[in-house]
Design a protein around this motif. Structure first.
Motif, PDB file in Angstrom:
ATOM      1  N   ARG A 162       0.849  -1.357   0.303  1.00 35.55           N
ATOM      2  CA  ARG A 162      -0.027  -0.107  -0.460  1.00 35.55           C
ATOM      3  C   ARG A 162       1.027   0.945  -0.108  1.00 35.55           C
ATOM      4  NH1 ARG A 162      -4.683  -0.942   4.269  1.00 35.55           N
ATOM      5  NH2 ARG A 162      -3.009  -2.070   5.252  1.00 35.55           N
ATOM      6  N   ALA A 163       2.125   1.258   0.569  1.00 33.39           N
ATOM      7  CA  ALA A 163       3.092   2.607   0.663  1.00 33.39           C
ATOM      8  C   ALA A 163       3.428   2.525  -0.792  1.00 33.39           C
ATOM      9  CB  ALA A 163       4.203   2.424   1.703  1.00 33.39           C
ATOM     10  N   PHE A 164       3.973   1.979  -1.208  1.00 35.26           N
ATOM     11  CA  PHE A 164       4.302   1.924  -2.776  1.00 35.26           C
ATOM     12  C   PHE A 164       2.873   2.673  -3.939  1.00 35.26           C
ATOM     13  CE2 PHE A 164       7.399  -0.087  -1.353  1.00 35.26           C
ATOM     14  CZ  PHE A 164       8.274  -0.166  -1.882  1.00 35.26           C
ATOM     15  N   ARG A 165       1.665   2.426  -3.075  1.00 33.08           N
ATOM     16  CA  ARG A 165       0.059   3.608  -3.993  1.00 33.08           C
ATOM     17  C   ARG A 165       0.750   2.582  -5.428  1.00 33.08           C
ATOM     18  NH1 ARG A 165      -2.821   5.583  -0.183  1.00 33.08           N
ATOM     19  NH2 ARG A 165      -3.206   7.104  -2.246  1.00 33.08           N
ATOM     20  N   PRO A 166       0.285   1.824  -5.710  1.00 30.58           N
ATOM     21  CA  PRO A 166       0.594   0.770  -7.386  1.00 30.58           C
ATOM     22  C   PRO A 166      -1.003   0.922  -7.571  1.00 30.58           C
ATOM     23  CG  PRO A 166      -0.084  -0.584  -5.363  1.00 30.58           C
ATOM     24  CD  PRO A 166      -0.176   0.533  -4.820  1.00 30.58           C
ATOM     25  N   ASP A 167      -1.112   1.227  -8.880  1.00 29.34           N
ATOM     26  CA  ASP A 167      -2.237   1.598  -9.744  1.00 29.34           C
ATOM     27  C   ASP A 167      -3.101  -0.555  -9.741  1.00 29.34           C
ATOM     28  OD1 ASP A 167      -1.509   4.249 -10.574  1.00 29.34           O
ATOM     29  OD2 ASP A 167       0.177   3.207 -11.733  1.00 29.34           O
ATOM     30  N   LEU A 168      -2.094  -1.240  -9.975  1.00 23.19           N
ATOM     31  CA  LEU A 168      -2.586  -2.539 -10.410  1.00 23.19           C
ATOM     32  C   LEU A 168      -1.859  -3.006  -9.788  1.00 23.19           C
ATOM     33  CD1 LEU A 168      -4.192  -5.137 -12.042  1.00 23.19           C
ATOM     34  CD2 LEU A 168      -2.022  -3.837 -13.751  1.00 23.19           C
ATOM     35  N   VAL A 169      -2.944  -4.478  -9.088  1.00 30.49           N
ATOM     36  CA  VAL A 169      -1.861  -5.431  -8.256  1.00 30.49           C
ATOM     37  C   VAL A 169      -1.951  -6.568  -8.428  1.00 30.49           C
ATOM     38  CG1 VAL A 169      -1.372  -6.742  -5.518  1.00 30.49           C
ATOM     39  CG2 VAL A 169      -2.007  -3.903  -6.093  1.00 30.49           C
ATOM     40  N   VAL A 170      -1.074  -7.667  -9.066  1.00 33.29           N
ATOM     41  CA  VAL A 170      -1.310  -9.015  -9.100  1.00 33.29           C
ATOM     42  C   VAL A 170      -1.534 -10.024  -8.650  1.00 33.29           C
ATOM     43  CG1 VAL A 170      -0.832 -10.337 -10.921  1.00 33.29           C
ATOM     44  CG2 VAL A 170      -1.020  -7.950 -11.680  1.00 33.29           C
ATOM     45  N   LEU A 171      -2.130 -10.511  -7.780  1.00 30.81           N
ATOM     46  CA  LEU A 171      -1.896 -11.488  -7.075  1.00 30.81           C
ATOM     47  C   LEU A 171      -2.202 -12.892  -7.868  1.00 30.81           C
ATOM     48  CD1 LEU A 171      -1.999 -13.099  -4.150  1.00 30.81           C
ATOM     49  CD2 LEU A 171      -4.750 -13.665  -4.673  1.00 30.81           C
ATOM     50  N   ALA A 172      -0.571 -13.381  -8.008  1.00 30.66           N
ATOM     51  CA  ALA A 172      -0.087 -14.509  -9.020  1.00 30.66           C
ATOM     52  C   ALA A 172      -0.653 -15.920  -7.591  1.00 30.66           C
ATOM     53  CB  ALA A 172       1.150 -14.536  -9.053  1.00 30.66           C
ATOM     54  N   PHE A 173      -0.927 -16.880  -7.726  1.00 32.52           N
ATOM     55  CA  PHE A 173      -1.500 -18.600  -7.420  1.00 32.52           C
ATOM     56  C   PHE A 173      -1.373 -19.279  -7.919  1.00 32.52           C
ATOM     57  CE2 PHE A 173      -4.522 -21.997  -5.649  1.00 32.52           C
ATOM     58  CZ  PHE A 173      -4.429 -21.580  -4.131  1.00 32.52           C
ATOM     59  N   PHE A 174       0.035 -20.108  -7.708  1.00 34.01           N
ATOM     60  CA  PHE A 174       0.272 -21.520  -7.142  1.00 34.01           C
ATOM     61  C   PHE A 174      -0.409 -22.287  -7.146  1.00 34.01           C
ATOM     62  CE2 PHE A 174       3.429 -24.821  -6.500  1.00 34.01           C
ATOM     63  CZ  PHE A 174       3.360 -25.115  -8.144  1.00 34.01           C
ATOM     64  N   PRO A 175      -1.082 -23.285  -7.638  1.00 31.03           N
ATOM     65  CA  PRO A 175      -1.805 -24.553  -7.551  1.00 31.03           C
ATOM     66  C   PRO A 175      -1.310 -25.024  -6.525  1.00 31.03           C
ATOM     67  CG  PRO A 175      -1.253 -24.375  -9.649  1.00 31.03           C
ATOM     68  CD  PRO A 175      -1.247 -23.064  -8.813  1.00 31.03           C
ATOM     69  N   GLY A 176      -0.518 -25.487  -6.565  1.00 31.24           N
ATOM     70  CA  GLY A 176       0.892 -26.716  -6.442  1.00 31.24           C
ATOM     71  C   GLY A 176       0.778 -26.444  -4.751  1.00 31.24           C
ATOM     72  N   ASN A 177       0.485 -25.541  -4.069  1.00 30.55           N
ATOM     73  CA  ASN A 177       1.023 -25.441  -2.573  1.00 30.55           C
ATOM     74  C   ASN A 177       0.577 -24.601  -1.540  1.00 30.55           C
ATOM     75  OD1 ASN A 177       2.731 -23.570  -3.471  1.00 30.55           O
ATOM     76  ND2 ASN A 177       4.607 -25.003  -2.912  1.00 30.55           N
ATOM     77  N   ASP A 178       0.388 -23.486  -2.610  1.00 33.24           N
ATOM     78  CA  ASP A 178      -0.449 -22.359  -1.286  1.00 33.24           C
ATOM     79  C   ASP A 178      -1.997 -23.006  -1.467  1.00 33.24           C
ATOM     80  OD1 ASP A 178       1.159 -20.815  -2.746  1.00 33.24           O
ATOM     81  OD2 ASP A 178      -0.592 -19.362  -3.705  1.00 33.24           O
ATOM     82  N   LEU A 179      -2.443 -23.825  -1.250  1.00 35.42           N
ATOM     83  CA  LEU A 179      -3.873 -24.052  -0.662  1.00 35.42           C
ATOM     84  C   LEU A 179      -3.762 -24.666   0.500  1.00 35.42           C
ATOM     85  CD1 LEU A 179      -6.082 -25.795  -3.198  1.00 35.42           C
ATOM     86  CD2 LEU A 179      -6.905 -24.233  -1.983  1.00 35.42           C
ATOM     87  N   VAL A 180      -1.912 -25.728   0.408  1.00 36.26           N
ATOM     88  CA  VAL A 180      -2.018 -26.472   1.542  1.00 36.26           C
ATOM     89  C   VAL A 180      -1.635 -25.407   2.721  1.00 36.26           C
ATOM     90  CG1 VAL A 180      -0.118 -28.048   2.275  1.00 36.26           C
ATOM     91  CG2 VAL A 180      -1.247 -28.528   0.592  1.00 36.26           C
ATOM     92  N   GLU A 181      -0.673 -24.644   2.474  1.00 33.03           N
ATOM     93  CA  GLU A 181       0.468 -23.472   3.015  1.00 33.03           C
ATOM     94  C   GLU A 181      -0.637 -22.839   3.539  1.00 33.03           C
ATOM     95  OE1 GLU A 181       4.321 -23.348   0.377  1.00 33.03           O
ATOM     96  OE2 GLU A 181       3.027 -21.882   0.113  1.00 33.03           O
ATOM     97  N   ASN A 182      -1.851 -22.484   3.093  1.00 33.98           N
ATOM     98  CA  ASN A 182      -3.330 -21.338   3.738  1.00 33.98           C
ATOM     99  C   ASN A 182      -4.002 -21.902   5.376  1.00 33.98           C
ATOM    100  OD1 ASN A 182      -2.268 -19.159   1.967  1.00 33.98           O
ATOM    101  ND2 ASN A 182      -4.082 -19.911   0.298  1.00 33.98           N
ATOM    102  N   VAL A 183      -3.342 -23.359   5.318  1.00 35.91           N
ATOM    103  CA  VAL A 183      -4.117 -23.884   6.522  1.00 35.91           C
ATOM    104  C   VAL A 183      -3.062 -24.729   7.433  1.00 35.91           C
ATOM    105  CG1 VAL A 183      -6.235 -25.333   7.073  1.00 35.91           C
ATOM    106  CG2 VAL A 183      -5.884 -24.519   5.225  1.00 35.91           C
ATOM    107  N   ARG A 184      -3.225 -24.173   8.417  1.00 37.22           N
ATOM    108  CA  ARG A 184      -2.363 -24.635   9.342  1.00 37.22           C
ATOM    109  C   ARG A 184      -1.674 -26.610  10.009  1.00 37.22           C
ATOM    110  NH1 ARG A 184       0.823 -22.617  13.659  1.00 37.22           N
ATOM    111  NH2 ARG A 184      -0.368 -20.563  13.680  1.00 37.22           N
ATOM    112  N   ALA A 185      -3.765 -27.009   9.338  1.00 31.68           N
ATOM    113  CA  ALA A 185      -2.998 -28.492   9.844  1.00 31.68           C
ATOM    114  C   ALA A 185      -2.601 -29.170   8.615  1.00 31.68           C
ATOM    115  CB  ALA A 185      -5.203 -28.754  10.347  1.00 31.68           C
ATOM    116  N   LEU A 186      -3.075 -28.923   7.737  1.00 29.72           N
ATOM    117  CA  LEU A 186      -1.691 -28.898   6.716  1.00 29.72           C
ATOM    118  C   LEU A 186      -0.323 -29.160   6.251  1.00 29.72           C
ATOM    119  CD1 LEU A 186      -4.676 -28.699   3.884  1.00 29.72           C
ATOM    120  CD2 LEU A 186      -3.668 -31.158   4.643  1.00 29.72           C
TER     121      LEU A 186
END
Length: 412
Positions: A162-186
């Motif tokens: 936010r401090a860099f005041r971007p005009d566009l933010v791209v969220l790059a989602f890697f399906p290989g492990n992002d799901l796993v890394e979003n839950v402590r139990a996994l």
């Protein structure tokens, strides 16, 4: 005349203190020589210093670090004064420029390839050719950090982007492990913050800061060790030897099949079959939606980009189908299609790179993942993968006019 025993002067015996001093001197000389030789050979090891403890995101690369990464691909990694891979960028956005921030994990930081070959760098160059941007400076800032999940990327947006005041933010989602890394139990990474869903609301769990691992790393001995990791090539060499040993031991049983790669959970290719994976999807989708809303609340545009695994973009369509059958998947692009459907329901733009990359790989026969010093077809994008991904993203941004709408793309 023979000398008597009393006539021969005795050589002074070295006491234990003298012997210890001699050993210490010899050791110091040896260590200094080893350090000098490693520096003369330009040896360094990026992974020894890539995870400096951070109170918000758990870890981050140290600002100003410079080191080689050659475990997979090879590149000299330079971290700028803001703690990001890329050239120095002032927080204040240059007047009249288009500023794009890219959030993501190791696919965005992309230490496997040279900086100019990363897809954020390709995106910056390609956007300069967009008709709507002719004569307008373009900046693409790489906020990727290896190992991050979607939760850490949201926290990165709040605490840094936010401090860099971007005009566009791209969220790059890697399906290989992002799901796993979003839950402590996994995942259960002791340095990672997580979010959990409580009655449909995301709640931040920052318990890592009270954990033994984090407290040890921020203690005086931990800070001293971090200093050694950054400044001693001998220590970096020891860490690299240990890492390579662990990798060999971990691969001792051999892969379960072609393109089964460490760090990728094949359950991502099919609908969740148990409550834990259903929770992972629910938390992940909530995090993506929250990120989109917070980005837009700041007056910037948002774009979700789903990346690819090696199996999804194998150049042989028959092989992809066989891999899917082996893992009980009706469609290897299931995670991409699910996230694109989420974007449509929530009303924000998204681009699925895996499907398009698979078509391009089939036409060219090119491997988009893997390097000569690693297995072909698995791991991170190589130079071709980054080039195609950056060009596809630029086409999407230009076609949709992202960053150019009223309230975005203007000095705020």
């Amino acid at each position: 005349m023979n000398a008597t025993r009393q006539d021969i002067p005795e050589t002074p015996r070295t006491g234990w203190a003298g012997r210890a001093a001699l050993v210490a001197l010899s050791l110091s000389v040896g260590l200094a020589a080893g350090e000098g030789l490693l520096r003369a050979a330009d040896f360094s090891y990026y992974w020894a210093l890539a995870r400096l403890p951070h109170p918000v995101t758990g870890w981050a690369p140290p600002a100003g670090a410079v080191a080689w990464q050659d475990v997979e691909g090879r590149a000299l990694v330079r971290i700028n004064g803001s703690g990001l891979r890329g050239p120095e960028r002032p927080q204040e956005k240059p007047s009249g420029s288009l500023r794009v921030a890219v959030l993501g994990d190791s696919f965005v930081e992309a230490v496997q390839v040279a900086l100019e070959d990363t897809f954020p760098a390709v995106l910056e160059r390609a956007l300069s050719g967009c008709e709507a941007l002719v004569g307008r400076p373009v900046e693409v800032i790489n906020f990727g950090v290896s190992g991050y999940g979607t939760a850490q990327e949201l926290l990165t947006f709040r605490s840094r982007v936010r401090a860099f005041r971007p005009d566009l933010v791209v969220l790059a989602f890697f399906p290989g492990n992002d799901l796993v890394e979003n839950v402590r139990a996994l995942d259960a990474d002791p340095l990672r913050p997580y979010f959990r869903l409580d009655q449909g609301q995301l709640t931040l769990d920052e318990g890592f800061r009270q954990g033994v691992d984090y407290r040890r790393r921020v203690s005086p001995p931990g800070r001293a060790w971090s200093w050694l990791l950054r400044h001693s090539r001998l220590v970096q060499a020891a860490v690299k030897a240990w890492d390579l040993t662990r990798l060999r031991l971990g691969a001792g049983g051999g892969p379960r099949g072609p393109l089964d790669e460490p760090g990728v959970d094949e359950r991502v290719y099919r609908e969740p079959g148990d409550p834990l994976w259903a929770e992972a999807w629910a938390v992940t989708e909530a995090l993506v939606v929250r990120t989109a809303r917070e980005v837009r609340a700041e007056g910037a545009d948002f774009l979700l980009a789903t990346l690819s695994t090696g199996a999804q973009v194998h150049p042989d369509a028959w092989f992809r189908a066989e891999f899917a059958r082996t893992h009980g998947s009706a469609d290897l692009l299931y995670p991409e299609r699910r996230l694109l459907a989420l974007a449509e329901r929530e009303g924000f733009p998204a681009v699925g790179l895996a499907g398009e990359l698979a078509e391009l790989a089939a036409l060219s026969g090119a491997w988009l993942h893997g390097f000569p010093n690693s297995l072909p077809g698995i791991g991170h994008w190589n130079r071709d993968g980054h080039r195609l991904a950056g060009e596809l993203l630029a086409h999407t941004v230009c076609r949709l006019g992202l960053g150019l709408r009223q309230g975005a793309g203007q000095d705020r």
